[in-house]
Design an enzyme around this catalytic site. Structure first.
Site, PDB file in Angstrom:
ATOM      1  N   GLU A 782       0.889  -1.166   0.000  1.00 45.74           N
ATOM      2  CA  GLU A 782       0.000   0.000   0.000  1.00 45.74           C
ATOM      3  C   GLU A 782       0.912   1.196   0.000  1.00 45.74           C
ATOM      4  OE1 GLU A 782      -2.992   1.018   2.939  1.00 45.74           O
ATOM      5  OE2 GLU A 782      -3.396  -1.121   3.062  1.00 45.74           O
ATOM      6  N   CYS A 816      -1.767   8.841   3.776  1.00 44.63           N
ATOM      7  CA  CYS A 816      -1.622   8.578   2.343  1.00 44.63           C
ATOM      8  C   CYS A 816      -2.905   8.934   1.615  1.00 44.63           C
ATOM      9  CB  CYS A 816      -1.190   7.141   2.072  1.00 44.63           C
ATOM     10  SG  CYS A 816      -2.145   5.941   2.937  1.00 44.63           S
TER      11      CYS A 816
END
Ligand SMILES: Cc1cc2nc3c(=O)[nH]c(=O)nc-3n(C[C@H](O)[C@H](O)[C@H](O)COP(=O)(O)OP(=O)(O)OC[C@H]3O[C@@H](n4cnc5c(N)ncnc54)[C@H](O)[C@@H]3O)c2cc1C
Length: 1024
Positions: A782, A816
Site C-alpha cells: 500500500e 496517504c
C-alpha cells in the site's frame, strides 16, 4: 447549583435509555383524567385543523404531494437545494436535466389544489400548458419530459424551474431583509422571532458578517417594537455556530475570548430595546457550552434588569430534564427572568449518526419518538413550575403536545407562549384559537435570500416529511384523528421503555459479526483532560531487544526524549525467523475459529489500554488526541474484522460442487512466516492491521515498525502476547529500512511481505524479493497517492471547505489518503479559496496533547525539510495563496495553500499539510482530470457535486481505489470502506475488506475419488 461536570457526565449524556424513560414515566407528567381530556381535545384540534385547512399551508401541501419518500420529492429537493447557488448556465442545465429526467412529474399534476404545488409542478412540467400533453406524454411521462426539454430548450426549462423555486422561497422566508420581514409580519399580524438564515460560520469573516446581520436585525426589531417588551413584541433567535468558526467544547477558551463578547454585544442591543433574544439549541455536544454562556450572560450586570434573554432546550436529549433544571437554577440564582423555548429537536438523525461514527457509549438522544414526546411533557411541567423565574415558550406543531402543555399551564395558572415555524402549523393554531386563552403564538421566521433558505428548508422538510412526524400524519386524511393523536405515556407503556428495536447501540451497529470500537467523547472536558494528562505524564518506554545499542526516541512536538529503541541484529532476525517457522504450523492448524479468539482478545486489550496508547501516539507520532483516538479505534476494528474473516473464511475446507463419485474441497491456509513493514503515520493501526491480517490467515509474523515509531509498536506486540498469542508467532524487529528492512525481505525464510509506505521503497522491496532464489512470494503493498478532489459549481461551499480542510490538513496532511490537489471550477474558485483561507486561519497548530489542537507537528526534521524544499519550489514556480505560522519548537510546518497550473506540476506525493489548487473550466474537465490520472497513482479521489453524472464522469476519468462523494476523503473505516489503491498506489487487496486475507493465504484443493472405494453411496442410495 449542580456542577457543570454533572451535566457533562458520560452517564448523564449517554444515559441508559430504559432507565431514562422509566424515570420519565415515574415523573407522572399528566394524571389519567388529564390524559383523557387532552386526548379528546387534541383529536378535536386535528379535526378542526383538517376542516379549516381549505387552503392548506404551502409546506403541508408540498409535503403531501412531494413527499421525500417519492423520487420526485427527492429530486426536487436536491434541485432546489443546489440550483440557486449554481452560477453557470451549463451546470444548471445539467442539474435540471438529471433531476427532472428521472422523475415522474406528470403523476403529480393537479393532485393538490395548492397554488404552490401546482405552480411548481407546472414549472417543472416546463410550462406544460403551452404544450399539448399528447398521447406520448400519457404513455411515457419521463420520456415525454426529456423530449420536451430537447424541444423547448434548456434556457426555458431553467427559467421555469428557477421560477418554481422562487415561488417556494417566497413562501418559506418571511422576507429577504429584516425590514421586509417586519413589514410582512405587521400585515399578517404575526409576533415573530426572526432568524437570520445561513450556514454556520467557517471563518472569522463569516462570524463578523453574521454578527452584523444579527445586530442590524436587533436594531430594526427593537425600533419597531416601540417598548412592547420581550413577551408581546418581536424577538430575534441566534445560532451561536454562526458567531464563531470554533464554537466547540474543545475550544472553550476561545468561546470566552471571542464568542462571549460577540453574544454579549448582541444581548446588549436586545436589552437596550427590551426585546426577546433567544439562543437556539444546536448539537448535543454543545449543550453544556450553551448553558455556560447563558449562565454568564444572565449574571452580567451590564445587561441590567432586562428580561428578554432566552435559550432553546431540546426535549429529545437524554439530559433535557437536567438542562431545564439547570436553566431554572440559573434564572433563580442570577435573579434574571429567562425565556425558555422548549423544542423537541431538529438534529435527531445527525445525533444518531454522530454517535455511531464516533463509537460513543450510547446515544445522547432518545431513540423512540414516544420517549421524546414524553420527555417534552416532563420538561414542560418543570418549566411551568419554574415560573416566574422562567417564561416558558412551547414550540410545537403537534396537537397533543399543544393540548397537554395548555392543560398543565392552566392547572398551574401560569402564562405561557406557543411558537410555530413560519409556513407551518397555521391550521393547527387557528383551530386552537379558543383553547389557548389568548396565549401568544410566536412565529419563528427565517429572513434571508433564497440561496440561504434552501439548506434550511431541506432540513425542515426532511424532518417533517418523516413518517414519525406529527405534521406528516396530520396531513394524511386517510389516518383517522384518533390515530394521528398519540398519547406518549400510553405509547411508551405499550411499546416498552427500552430503546428503538431497530436502532442498535453504537457498539452494535455491525451486528453479531463484530463490535464497533469505542471512541472517546472529546467534547466532554473531563474526557479530553484525562487523555491530555496521560500524554503529558507518559513514562519513558523501550522497544526492541534488550541487547545491542539503543537510540533515543524523540517526540516531534517538542524534541523531548520519550524512550529508547534498539535495532534488531542479524542473528536476532535469524532467531526470530526460526522460532516463527517452528510455531507457525500449529497456529495454522488451530483453524480460523480459534485464531479469531486471540484476535478478539487483542481488540479488547487495545481498547482497555486506549488511554496509554493514545498518549504514545501523541508523544511519539505527534498525533492530535482526536487522531490518537481514531488510531486506536482502527487497530481495534482491524483485529475484530480480521477475526471475523478468520472465522468465516478459514473455518475449514469448503465443499465445491462437482460430478458424482468424488468430493472436492478448497481450503485456505497460512503461507508461513510473513514480514510486515509499517509506516510511522499510522504506527498502531497499520502496524496492528498488517499483523492481524497475517495472523488471521494462519501465518507467523516478523514486524518491523518505522524507525520513528518503535515504542507504540512494542506496546502493540506486548499486548498481542498478553492477549494469548504465543510469543514465537510474533516478533518485533525494529530498525532502519536499509538494514533491518532489507535483511527481512531478503531472508530465505520470508514467505510474504506486507508493506505500507512510499512507492520508491515498495519498488525496492519488490526488486529484492524478485532477486531471491526459491519460491516467488506475495508482496502486498500500500503506497502513496496524488489524491485529487473535484468540485463543481453545484456543491455547497461550506461542505466543501469543511471536507477540504479536514482532508488536506488533518493529521498534518500525513495520511496517504490526504487531499493533495483540489480542482475548483473557475466560476466559484475565488469564493471557495477565500473561505478555505479563513477556515485555515481558524485552525490551531500546536501541542498535539492539547484537545484544542487541530494540526500537530510533522514527523521529523527530514520530513520538514522536504516540505520546506517544496515550499521553495512553490514560491518560485507557483503561487502561494496562504500560509500559516507554525510553532518554533518541535518539527512543525505551517499549513499552506498554493495554486499550481496543473496536476503535472507535482511529480510525486508531497507528504504534509500542503494543499494545491488547480482551477479548471468545466469544458476542460477531461483534460484536467486526465493530467491527474496520467501521474499513475490511484488511491483516493473526492467529488463534491449535486450532479450524479459529474461524479460518475470524474470517476471514469481518474481511477482510484477509494472514491468519496460529498464527504472528506480520509478516515476509511475498517469493513465499511475497505482501503487501498491501484496503479502506483498499491497492489491490493484492500485492507479492512472482505478480500483482505486472500494474499496472506495459500489455497489447497483436495479431490477424492470415492468411486475408488467401490462407488458413491449417496448416488446409490438416492430415494425417489
Ligand atoms: C419556533 C420553533 C423554534 C425551534 N427552534 C429550534 C432550536 O432552537 N433547536 C432545535 O433543535 N430545533 C428547533 N426547532 C425545531 C423543532 O425541534 C422541530 O420542529 C420539532 O422537533 C418538531 O416538533 P413537533 O412537536 O412539532 O413535532 P413532532 O412530529 O411531534 O415531533 C418531532 C420530533 O420527534 C423527534 N423524533 C422523531 N423520531 C424519533 C425517534 N425515533 N426517537 C426520538 N425522537 C424522535 C424528532 O427528531 C423531532 O424532534 C424549533 C421549532 C419551532 C417550531
Amino acid at each position: 447549583m449542580t456542577s457543570w461536570t454533572a451535566l457533562d457526565d458520560l452517564d448523564a449524556k449517554y444515559r441508559d435509555e430504559t432507565e431514562a424513560v422509566t424515570a420519565l414515566l415515574a415523573a407522572r407528567a399528566l394524571t389519567p383524567d388529564q390524559r383523557a381530556a387532552i386526548r379528546a381535545q387534541a383529536e378535536g384540534l386535528v379535526r378542526a385543523a383538517r376542516q379549516s385547512a381549505k387552503r392548506q399551508g404551502v409546506v403541508e401541501s408540498f409535503l403531501q404531494e412531494f413527499s421525500l419518500g417519492t423520487r420526485e420529492g427527492l429530486a426536487l429537493m436536491c434541485l432546489a437545494e443546489a440550483l440557486l447557488r449554481t452560477p453557470d448556465a451549463e451546470t444548471r442545465d445539467r442539474l435540471i436535466a438529471e433531476k427532472i429526467g428521472g422523475a415522474d412529474w406528470a403523476s403529480h399534476l393537479g393532485q393538490s389544489d395548492s397554488l404552490f404545488v401546482n405552480a411548481s409542478t407546472w414549472g417543472l412540467m416546463l410550462t406544460g400548458k403551452l404544450v399539448d400533453v399528447d398521447e406520448e406524454a400519457r404513455r411515457d411521462p419521463p420520456g415525454f419530459l426529456r423530449s420536451l426539454v430537447e424541444r423547448i430548450g434548456e434556457p426555458v426549462v431553467r427559467r421555469a424551474v428557477a421560477q418554481a423555486i422562487g415561488i417556494m422561497g417566497e413562501q418559506f422566508v418571511l422576507g429577504r431583509t429584516i425590514e421586509g420581514a417586519l413589514k410582512r409580519a405587521a400585515k399578517e399580524g404575526q409576533v415573530c422571532s426572526f432568524d437570520m438564515l445561513g450556514e454556520g460560520a467557517r471563518t472569522a469573516a463569516d462570524a463578523a458578517r453574521y454578527e452584523q446581520a444579527y445586530a442590524d436585525a436587533l436594531e430594526a426589531v427593537g425600533k419597531h417594537s416601540k417598548g412592547a417588551g420581550p413577551e408581546a413584541g418581536h424577538g430575534v433567535s441566534v445560532k451561536l455556530s454562526a458567531l464563531s468558526p470554533r464554537y466547540e467544547a474543545t475550544h472553550e477558551d476561545r468561546v470566552w475570548t471571542e464568542l462571549y463578547p460577540r453574544v454579549k454585544r448582541l444581548a446588549l442591543i436586545a436589552a437596550k430595546h427590551d426585546i426577546n433574544f433567544t439562543i437556539d439549541a444546536e448539537e448535543a455536544d454543545r449543550l453544556t457550552l450553551s448553558l455556560k454562556l447563558l449562565d454568564r450572560l444572565a449574571r452580567d450586570a451590564d445587561l441590567g434588569a432586562w428580561k428578554g434573554l432566552g435559550l432553546a432546550v431540546q426535549a429529545y436529549q437524554k439530559r433535557s430534564v437536567l438542562a431545564v433544571a439547570r436553566v431554572a437554577e440559573i434564572a433563580q440564582a442570577s435573579g434574571r427572568r429567562l425565556m425558555v423555548r422548549l423544542v423537541k429537536g431538529a438534529y435527531w438523525d445527525s445525533e444518531i449518526k454522530r454517535a455511531q461514527v464516533g463509537g460513543r457509549p450510547d446515544y445522547p438522544v432518545f431513540t423512540t419518538k414516544a420517549a421524546t414526546d414524553l420527555s417534552y411533557l416532563v420538561c414542560a411541567r418543570a418549566l411551568i413550575a419554574a415560573s416566574p423565574h422562567v417564561y416558558a415558550q412551547f414550540a410545537t406543531h403537534n396537537a397533543h403536545t399543544l393540548a397537554a402543555v395548555h392543560a398543565m399551564a392552566k392547572e398551574a395558572g401560569v402564562k405561557i407562549e406557543f411558537q410555530r415555524l413560519h409556513g407551518m402549523g397555521e391550521a393547527l393554531y387557528r383551530a386552537a384559537e379558543a383553547l389557548r386563552d389568548g396565549a401568544i403564538v410566536r412565529t419563528y421566521a427565517p429572513v434571508g435570500g433564497h440561496e440561504d433558505l434552501l439548506p434550511y428548508l431541506v432540513r425542515r422538510l426532511l424532518e417533517n416529511g418523516a413518517n414519525t412526524s406529527f405534521v406528516h400524519a396530520l396531513l394524511d386524511e386517510r389516518v383517522p384523528a384518533e390515530d394521528v393523536v398519540v398519547d406518549p405515556i400510553a405509547a411508551v407503556e405499550k411499546a416498552g421503555v427500552g430503546p428503538h428495536p431497530k436502532i442498535p447501540r453504537p457498539a452494535d451497529i455491525y451486528g453479531a459479526e463484530r463490535r464497533n470500537s469505542a471512541g472517546v467523547d472529546l467534547s466532554i472536558p473531563d474526557e479530553a483532560a484525562r487523555l491530555t494528562h496521560a500524554a503529558r505524564a507518559l513514562q519513558r518506554l523501550r522497544a526492541g531487544p534488550a541487547s545491542g545499542p539503543a537510540q533515543d526516541v524523540l517526540s516531534p512536538s517538542d524534541g523531548g526524549v520519550i524512550g529508547r529503541a534498539a535495532e534488531a541484529t542479524p542473528p536476532e532476525i535469524d532467531a526470530a525467523f526460526a522460532a516463527a517457522r517452528a510455531a507457525q504450523g500449529a497456529w495454522d492448524a488451530l483453524g480460523g475459529f480459534r485464531r479469531a479468539e486471540v484476535l478478539r482478545a487483542m481488540g479488547d486489550a487495545l481498547e482497555a489500554n486506549a488511554d496509554h496508547l493514545i498518549a504514545i501516539c501523541t508523544r511519539e507520532a505527534g498525533k492530535t488526541l482526536a487522531d490518537g483516538v481514531a488510531e486506536v479505534r482502527e487497530a481495534v476494528d482491524f483485529c475484530r474484522y480480521y477475526a471475523h474473516l478468520a472465522q468465516t473464511k478459514f473455518a475449514g475446507p469448503e465443499t465445491l460442487k462437482g460430478p458424482v463419485g468424488e468430493t472436492n474441497s478448497l481450503e485456505l491456509n497460512g503461507r508461513g512466516v510473513f514480514v510486515c513493514i509499517s509506516p510511522w503515520n499510522f504506527p498502531l493501526a497499520i502496524f496492528t492491521g498488517q499483523i492481524a491480517a497475517a495472523l488471521a490467515a494462519g501465518n507467523a509474523v516478523l514486524a518491523k515498525p518505522a524507525e520513528q515509531t518503535p515504542l507504540i509498536a512494542a506496546q502493540a506486540v506486548a499486548l498481542f502476547h498478553q492477549a494469548g498469542l504465543d510469543p514465537a508467532l510474533l516478533h518485533l524487529v525494529p530498525g532502519r529500512g536499509e538494514t533491518v528492512g532489507a535483511a527481512l525481505t531478503a531472508h530465505p525464510e520470508c514467505d510474504g511481505v506486507a508493506f505500507t509506505g512510499g512507492t520508491d521503497t515498495a519498488r525496492r522491496i519488490n526488486q529484492s524479493l524478485a532477486a531471491r532464489p526459491g519460491p516467488i512470494v506475495p508482496f502486498i503493498a500500500e503506497t502513496g497517492g496524488l489524491n485529487g478532489m473535484f468540485v463543481d459549481t453545484t456543491a455547497l461551499k461550506e461542505q466543501v471547505v469543511d471536507d477540504v480542510v479536514l482532508s488536506a490538513f488533518g493529521s498534518s496532511g500525513q495520511r496517504c489518503s490526504a487531499l493533495r490537489i483540489l480542482f475548483l471550477p473557475s466560476d466559484t474558485a475565488d469564493m471557495v479559496i477565500d473561505t478555505i483561507k479563513g477556515a485555515m486561519d481558524a485552525l490551531v497548530i500546536g501541542d498535539p496533547a492539547d484537545p484544542a489542537t487541530d494540526v500537530g507537528p510533522v514527523i521529523d526534521e527530514e520530513a520538514r525539510s522536504t516540505l520546506e524544499a517544496h515550499l521553495q519550489r512553490l514560491g518560485r514556480e507557483a503561487k502561494i495563496l496562504h500560509r500559516l505560522e507554525a510553532p518554533r519548537a518541535g518539527t512543525f510546518f505551517g499549513p499552506i495553500l498554493a495554486e499550481i497550473p496543473s496536476a503535472k506540476f507535482l511529480e510525486r506525493e508531497v507528504f504534509g499539510p500542503i494543499l494545491h489548487v488547480v482551477r479548471y473550466e468545466p469544458s476542460e474537465l477531461a483534460k484536467v482530470a486526465g493530467e491527474l490520472a496520467g501521474q499513475g497513482y490511484g488511491l483516493t479521489l473526492g467529488v463534491h457535486s449535486r450532479i450524479d453524472a459529474f461524479a460518475r464522469e470524474v470517476r471514469s476519468l481518474v481511477p482510484a481505489g477509494n472514491v468519496y462523494v460529498n464527504r472528506s476523503i480520509i478516515g476509511a473505516v475498517v469493513g465499511v470502506q475497505p482501503f487501498g489503491g491501484e496503479g502506483l498506489s498499491g497492489t491490493g487487496p484492500k485492507a479492512g475488506g472482505p478480500n483482505s486475507l486472500t494474499r496472506y493465504a495459500i489455497e489447497r484443493a483436495v479431490s477424492v475419488n470415492i468411486t475408488a472405494q467401490g462407488g458413491d453411496p449417496a448416488l446409490l442410495n438416492l430415494s425417489l
